[in-house]
Motif scaffolding. Structure first.
Motif, PDB file in Angstrom:
ATOM      1  N   ILE A 399       0.868  -1.187   0.000  1.00 52.01           N
ATOM      2  CA  ILE A 399       0.000   0.000   0.000  1.00 52.01           C
ATOM      3  C   ILE A 399       0.900   1.232   0.000  1.00 52.01           C
ATOM      4  O   ILE A 399       1.913   1.271   0.693  1.00 52.01           O
ATOM      5  CB  ILE A 399      -0.888   0.006   1.266  1.00 52.01           C
ATOM      6  N   LYS A 400       0.523   2.240  -0.801  1.00 50.00           N
ATOM      7  CA  LYS A 400       1.247   3.523  -0.763  1.00 50.00           C
ATOM      8  C   LYS A 400       0.321   4.568  -0.174  1.00 50.00           C
ATOM      9  O   LYS A 400      -0.705   4.908  -0.772  1.00 50.00           O
ATOM     10  CB  LYS A 400       1.652   3.919  -2.181  1.00 50.00           C
ATOM     11  N   THR A 401       0.649   5.074   0.983  1.00 49.32           N
ATOM     12  CA  THR A 401      -0.224   6.032   1.656  1.00 49.32           C
ATOM     13  C   THR A 401       0.581   7.257   2.073  1.00 49.32           C
ATOM     14  O   THR A 401       1.586   7.121   2.779  1.00 49.32           O
ATOM     15  CB  THR A 401      -0.942   5.351   2.847  1.00 49.32           C
ATOM     16  N   GLY A 402       0.199   8.415   1.581  1.00 44.12           N
ATOM     17  CA  GLY A 402       0.958   9.642   1.875  1.00 44.12           C
ATOM     18  C   GLY A 402       2.390   9.558   1.385  1.00 44.12           C
ATOM     19  O   GLY A 402       3.261  10.251   1.894  1.00 44.12           O
ATOM     20  N   ASP A 432      -8.479  10.569  -2.066  1.00 42.27           N
ATOM     21  CA  ASP A 432      -8.050  11.809  -2.717  1.00 42.27           C
ATOM     22  C   ASP A 432      -6.858  12.459  -2.026  1.00 42.27           C
ATOM     23  O   ASP A 432      -6.012  13.069  -2.668  1.00 42.27           O
ATOM     24  CB  ASP A 432      -9.200  12.840  -2.732  1.00 42.27           C
ATOM     25  N   GLU A 433      -6.802  12.349  -0.696  1.00 42.45           N
ATOM     26  CA  GLU A 433      -5.716  13.016   0.031  1.00 42.45           C
ATOM     27  C   GLU A 433      -4.481  12.130   0.161  1.00 42.45           C
ATOM     28  O   GLU A 433      -3.357  12.573  -0.064  1.00 42.45           O
ATOM     29  CB  GLU A 433      -6.208  13.412   1.433  1.00 42.45           C
ATOM     30  N   TRP A 434      -4.682  10.877   0.516  1.00 47.98           N
ATOM     31  CA  TRP A 434      -3.549  10.006   0.854  1.00 47.98           C
ATOM     32  C   TRP A 434      -3.088   9.112  -0.293  1.00 47.98           C
ATOM     33  O   TRP A 434      -2.130   8.372  -0.141  1.00 47.98           O
ATOM     34  CB  TRP A 434      -3.910   9.123   2.065  1.00 47.98           C
ATOM     35  N   GLY A 435      -3.756   9.172  -1.427  1.00 52.73           N
ATOM     36  CA  GLY A 435      -3.445   8.247  -2.527  1.00 52.73           C
ATOM     37  C   GLY A 435      -4.148   6.937  -2.265  1.00 52.73           C
ATOM     38  O   GLY A 435      -5.092   6.537  -2.949  1.00 52.73           O
ATOM     39  N   GLU A 436      -3.703   6.244  -1.221  1.00 51.83           N
ATOM     40  CA  GLU A 436      -4.429   5.096  -0.698  1.00 51.83           C
ATOM     41  C   GLU A 436      -4.546   5.290   0.810  1.00 51.83           C
ATOM     42  O   GLU A 436      -3.661   5.867   1.442  1.00 51.83           O
ATOM     43  CB  GLU A 436      -3.674   3.795  -0.976  1.00 51.83           C
ATOM     44  N   ARG A 437      -5.628   4.792   1.358  1.00 51.09           N
ATOM     45  CA  ARG A 437      -5.863   4.890   2.799  1.00 51.09           C
ATOM     46  C   ARG A 437      -5.844   3.467   3.368  1.00 51.09           C
ATOM     47  O   ARG A 437      -6.431   2.547   2.781  1.00 51.09           O
ATOM     48  CB  ARG A 437      -7.238   5.521   3.014  1.00 51.09           C
ATOM     49  N   VAL A 438      -5.159   3.283   4.488  1.00 53.49           N
ATOM     50  CA  VAL A 438      -5.080   1.959   5.105  1.00 53.49           C
ATOM     51  C   VAL A 438      -6.403   1.671   5.830  1.00 53.49           C
ATOM     52  O   VAL A 438      -6.825   2.431   6.705  1.00 53.49           O
ATOM     53  CB  VAL A 438      -3.908   1.879   6.113  1.00 53.49           C
ATOM     54  N   CYS A 439      -7.074   0.592   5.417  1.00 55.59           N
ATOM     55  CA  CYS A 439      -8.369   0.229   5.998  1.00 55.59           C
ATOM     56  C   CYS A 439      -8.297  -1.226   6.464  1.00 55.59           C
ATOM     57  O   CYS A 439      -7.559  -2.032   5.896  1.00 55.59           O
ATOM     58  CB  CYS A 439      -9.474   0.341   4.961  1.00 55.59           C
TER      59      CYS A 439
END
Ligand code: MLC
Ligand code: AMP
Length: 499
Positions: A399-402, A432-439
């Motif tokens: 995952i790529k986040t921020g 939209d903000e983080w690219g991907e969000r960890v859920c």
């Protein structure tokens, strides 16, 4: 055999402004003096550290660079620790590298207290490491190991990426040539300093060039706009999330302020985005407010930067351009055949002097990451009119986040140690903000009452903030295929549909 290349070059820029940080302004001569004192303290009578791992936990600023250069000059391997990691993650890096010493900034003394208590000899503060002893510095062959950076993979715990001095020099010079760095440049540094983007692209490129590097300890959108307006900046580099934050801040400003911000951008010569896909909407919005056509590039800890839109010529939104100087990048299909045709997708594989040496003490993982001399990035791309376009990754568990790469499996492993978690599946959901969000989707143990806030608090003690899931779905069971394997795309959909 000679000295550390970036340090040797500093002699010619001795009087130039090198670093601006919260404590003041420093020249290259200041850096040379301070790093020699760090090297003398580390050597403590020895001739050479002989690739001993030296960890350092120092905020972005002059002391960070003095530690990094000092370790290199003494013949050690620089291992930067992440300033926002909780203790278990730091401990992991210290154990994995078997770091001989840990240089820490006084501001981290309380946080590190439990570790210092266990092994006081191992820890030494930035002030105490410096020695004024007269020393002869060891010669450093460019094939020697220089740095270990930790990166998450699709399996297990993070791996230490080992780069040699030659790898680092090649990563730096490639970018200097492509993006035309000179000693007249002045860059604002807002990125973390335990990853390649902040270390190589910003800090080391600036210092190799004799340029000025103005370092913020932490990204802050209002402060960045303030510096754009008030400082003689020529360059800025960041991850897409940071551009999103800067856009939000600009939009919240009044029209006079907006005009001031926009004018300030126009004085700069280049703005770069990377570490994650730059959405075309962000590319366009940034152009409309700053007048800058963001230069998007693609890279990875193991290889430095590989692909870049051109400095001159068309910077194409949604694309990452062409191979950088000294880099060979080729697409391979699933059968291992090189793809020559346009618009056919395949895995990006890389060759070049910038490619890392090995994963630290993980020979098998190192061997698996190369085939016929090519480094396998795991990123899928295609070429359109000569421009590479990244279309995805081979593993759903990365995952790529921020701009941070995190491993779903690593997070799941930690979550499974929570008493109320029976089963779990971590996914990255477009954001939209983080690219991907960890859920995370969780099947709780019977009778447990799991809620997001306390779960996040529990996680924050065990993993970096950017790995902590920010959305939770409780389920009776996880979606699985006929083989009984959790189907991650179905888990992702749960969150996408939930909005
Ligand atoms: C932080 N938060 C997140 C989050 N990170 N929420 C969702 N997803 C994330 N990833 C939340 C926190 O929980 C907190 O909320 C709030 O945001 C503020 O936290 P913070 O720690 O202050 O975050 P902030 O400093 O604003 O972080 C944003 C950022 C940072 C964009 C500045 O993520 C960053 O520096 N990213 C750059 C990473 C980077 O350099 N990558 C390069 C890797 S090298 P609460 O509610 O808990 O208070 C590489 C190779 C290449 O990739 O090609 O370059
Ligand atoms: P890291 O392992 O943290 O160095 O992250 C490297 C990964 O970031 C690459 O393998 C890509 O998946 C991703 N990445 C870097 N730059 C870009 C980009 N411009 N577009 C899409 N993905 C990118």
């Amino acid at each position: 055999m000679s000295g550390v290349p970036i340090v040797a070059r500093a002699e010619q820029f001795a009087e130039n402004l090198a670093i601006v940080d919260a404590s003041g302004e420093y020249s290259y001569q200041d850096l040379l003096n301070a790093s020699e004192a760090v090297a003398a303290g580390l050597l403590d009578g020895r001739a050479d550290l002989d690739e001993a791992r030296i960890a350092f936990l120092v905020p972005s600023g002059f002391d960070y660079v003095a530690a990094q250069w000092g370790i290199w000059r003494a013949g050690g391997i620089a291992t930067p620790l992440c300033v926002v990691h909780p203790l278990p993650e730091m401990q992991y890096v210290l154990d994995d590298t078997a770091a001989e010493k840990v240089i820490y900034h006084q501001s981290f003394a309380d946080k590190l207290a439990p570790l210092i208590e266990e092994d006081p000899e191992r820890f030494i503060s930035c002030e105490n490491i410096r020695s004024d002893a007269n020393i002869v510095l060891p010669g450093i062959d460019s094939s020697r190991r220089a740095m270990i950076l930790y990166t998450s993979g699709s399996t297990g715990k993070p791996k230490g990426v080992v780069s040699t001095h030659a790898n680092i020099a090649s990563q730096i010079t490639s970018l200097i040539e492509a993006w035309r760095w000179t000693s007249s440049d002045h860059i604002l540094h807002v990125l973390p300093l335990h990853h390649t983007h902040g270390i190589i692209n910003v800090l080391c490129c600036a210092l190799w060039s004799g340029a000025a590097c103005e370092m913020l300890e932490k990204f802050d959108a209002a402060e960045v706009w303030h510096r754009f307006v008030n400082r003689p900046l020529t360059l800025f580099m960041a991850v897409p999330t940071i551009y999103v934050r800067l856009i939000n801040e600009w939009e919240a400003a009044d029209p006079t302020q907006q005009a001031r911000y926009s004018d300030a951008c126009r004085k700069m010569r280049l703005m770069v985005s990377g570490s994650a896909a730059l959405p075309v909407t962000v590319f366009k919005k940034w152009e409309s407010i700053s007048g800058h056509i963001l230069l998007e590039r693609y890279g990875m800890t193991e290889i430095g930067m590989a692909l870049s839109n051109p400095y001159d010529g068309e910077r194409r939104p949604g694309h990452v351009g062409q191979p950088l100087p000294g880099v060979t990048a080729v697409l391979f299909d699933e059968d291992g055949n090189e793809i020559n045709a346009e618009k056919e997708s395949g895995e990006i594989r890389i060759k070049g002097d910038s490619v890392f040496l090995e994963y630290w003490q993980k020979q098998e993982a190192t061997e698996h990451s190369f085939r016929d001399g090519w480094f396998l990035t795991g990123d899928m791309a295609l070429i359109e009119d000569g421009y590479f376009r990244i279309i995805g990754r081979s593993s759903v568990d990365i995952i790529k986040t921020g701009g941070y790469k995190v491993s779903a499996l690593e997070i799941e492993e930690i979550l499974r140690t929570h008493e109320s978690v029976k089963e779990c599946a971590v996914v990255g959901v477009p954001d939209d903000e983080w690219g991907e969000r960890v859920c995370v989707a969780i099947v709780a143990t019977e009778g447990a009452n799991l809620e997001l806030k306390p779960l996040r608090d529990w996680c924050k003690e065990r993993m970096a903030i950017y790995k902590v899931p920010s959305r939770l779905q409780l389920m009776a069971e996880l979606p699985r295929n006929v083989m009984g394997k959790v189907t991650k795309p179905a888990v992702k959909e749960l969150f996408t549909n939930a909005g």
